[in-house]
Scaffold this active site. Structure first.
Site, mmCIF file in Angstrom:
data_model
loop_
_atom_site.group_PDB
_atom_site.id
_atom_site.type_symbol
_atom_site.label_atom_id
_atom_site.label_comp_id
_atom_site.label_asym_id
_atom_site.label_seq_id
_atom_site.Cartn_x
_atom_site.Cartn_y
_atom_site.Cartn_z
ATOM 1 N N ASN A 1 -6.876 -3.871 11.441
ATOM 2 C CA ASN A 1 -7.742 -2.763 11.331
ATOM 3 C C ASN A 1 -9.182 -3.329 11.511
ATOM 4 O O ASN A 1 -10.061 -2.495 12.196
ATOM 5 C CB ASN A 1 -8.126 -2.023 9.632
ATOM 6 C CG ASN A 1 -8.525 -3.028 8.779
ATOM 7 O OD1 ASN A 1 -9.604 -2.812 8.713
ATOM 8 N ND2 ASN A 1 -7.629 -3.539 8.116
ATOM 9 N N GLU B 1 3.060 -6.020 8.720
ATOM 10 C CA GLU B 1 3.201 -4.339 8.270
ATOM 11 C C GLU B 1 4.399 -4.083 8.981
ATOM 12 O O GLU B 1 5.318 -3.369 8.695
ATOM 13 C CB GLU B 1 2.120 -3.385 8.273
ATOM 14 C CG GLU B 1 2.402 -2.143 8.009
ATOM 15 C CD GLU B 1 1.307 -1.202 8.414
ATOM 16 O OE1 GLU B 1 1.626 -0.057 8.699
ATOM 17 O OE2 GLU B 1 0.054 -1.602 8.234
ATOM 18 N N CYS C 1 0.799 -1.079 0.064
ATOM 19 C CA CYS C 1 0.015 0.176 0.001
ATOM 20 C C CYS C 1 1.056 1.348 -0.188
ATOM 21 O O CYS C 1 1.747 1.398 0.983
ATOM 22 C CB CYS C 1 -0.978 -0.029 1.285
ATOM 23 S SG CYS C 1 -1.789 1.522 1.393
#
Length: 333
Positions: free
Chosen positions: A239, A140, A110
């Protein structure tokens, strides 16, 4: 005489959070896999789940994507096949390894994660000690910490960590964050760091991505209006987990993370007349519709949408995939 099967369904109002579901980064990553399959044929290899959603991964697998955790799992006879790095980002050692193996790779990281990578490198060049606010073991975080030499970045997971952190030297401090964190939890950690280290360097622009923030704000708006909340998403989706926590914090007596309609614990929702429904950034709208359909079998459902923001962000695809005839491949980032 009425039987249980002919009794009228109890009414249920579903408050549908908007924005919800796919963000621009996830949409781009999925497109990269689909367009690579279209351009190069099957198989196309993907290192790690392209996004954290089993439904999406299974759909891409059916089209010819092969998911691996490490590059050495790719058979030698397929070394020339494209390999795609997931939306979460990878340590620098991964593309270096791919180059050593003469592999052709496409990076689906991303762009908002790549922004954090660049920030980390700038801080390092300026000889700052770097703190990363995030969750240990998340892909991440592994990718971000892997942009710099081992030991360069210190992970801060909680306010307690922030209180206990001791700088290694008198160098200036800087912090960066994982993009998919709870806005409120992160603010608490940042407040501690700023109280202890007033000169700490913050990101020029918020690291928590717009989609994470927007989805949490929508849940905050809906949660006080409903008795229960369902977040459509995977257990390993950061998330999505944060959305469930936000709903719980805002007072929903039932706040559940659900992958598919088959996973719903119906006893937990017994007797409710209002339900909030959202989806994590890697969950497709088809699964939201599936959940609504499951409730409609048991309730007389009315759906209201509560919109707190409009999203128009679109990210460029890798240059190798832009000229494929798809209008979406021409969009500006």
């Amino acid at each position: 005489m009425m039987t249980a099967h002919t009794l009228p369904k109890p009414p249920l109002t579903i408050k549908l959070c908007a924005p919800r579901g796919f963000c621009a980064g996830v949409d781009r990553a999925i497109q990269i896999v689909e367009l690579a399959l279209e351009k190069y044929g099957r198989p196309v290899y993907v290192r790690h789940e392209i996004v954290h959603n089993r439904y999406v991964v299974d759909g891409l697998r059916a089209k010819g994507a092969v998911f691996v955790e490490e590059l050495d799992e790719i058979p030698a006879e397929h070394a020339e096949r494209p390999v795609i790095f997931s939306a979460h980002g990878v340590p620098k050692s991964v593309p270096a390894d791919a180059q050593t193996r003469n592999m052709f790779y496409l990076d689906a990281t991303c762009p908002l994660v790549s922004k954090v990578h660049k920030e980390a490198e700038i801080h390092h060049r300026r000889d700052r000690e770097i703190l990363l606010i995030g969750h240990k073991g998340h892909p991440e975080v592994i990718g971000t910490m892997g942009q710099l030499p081992e030991g360069t970045v210190t992970l801060i997971e909680t306010e307690q960590d922030a209180w206990e952190f001791e700088p290694k030297s008198a160098r200036q401090l800087a912090f960066i964050t994982q993009t998919t964190l709870s806005v409120d939890d992160t603010a608490g950690i940042v407040n501690v760091l700023r109280e202890r280290f007033p000169d700490i360097v913050a990101p020029h622009k918020e690291d928590i991505c717009y989609a994470t923030t927007n989805r949490q704000e929508a849940v905050k708006a809906v949660a006080p209006l409903v008795e229960a909340m369902i977040v459509v998403g995977a257990p390993n989706s950061s998330n999505s987990q944060r959305l469930r926590e936000v709903a719980e914090r805002e007072g929903c007596r039932v706040s559940a993370l659900v992958q598919r309609a088959a996973d719903i614990d119906w006893d937990a929702f017994d007797g409710i007349s209002s339900l909030g429904l959202t989806a994590g950034a890697s969950a497709p709208e088809a699964l939201v519709e599936e959940i609504i359909g499951a409730f409609a079998e048991r309730y007389a459902v009315t759906v209201d949408t509560v919109r707190t923001a409009d999203e128009t962000v679109v990210f460029n695809l890798p240059r190798e995939l832009r000229q494929t005839g798809h209008p979406s491949t021409q969009a500006a980032g």
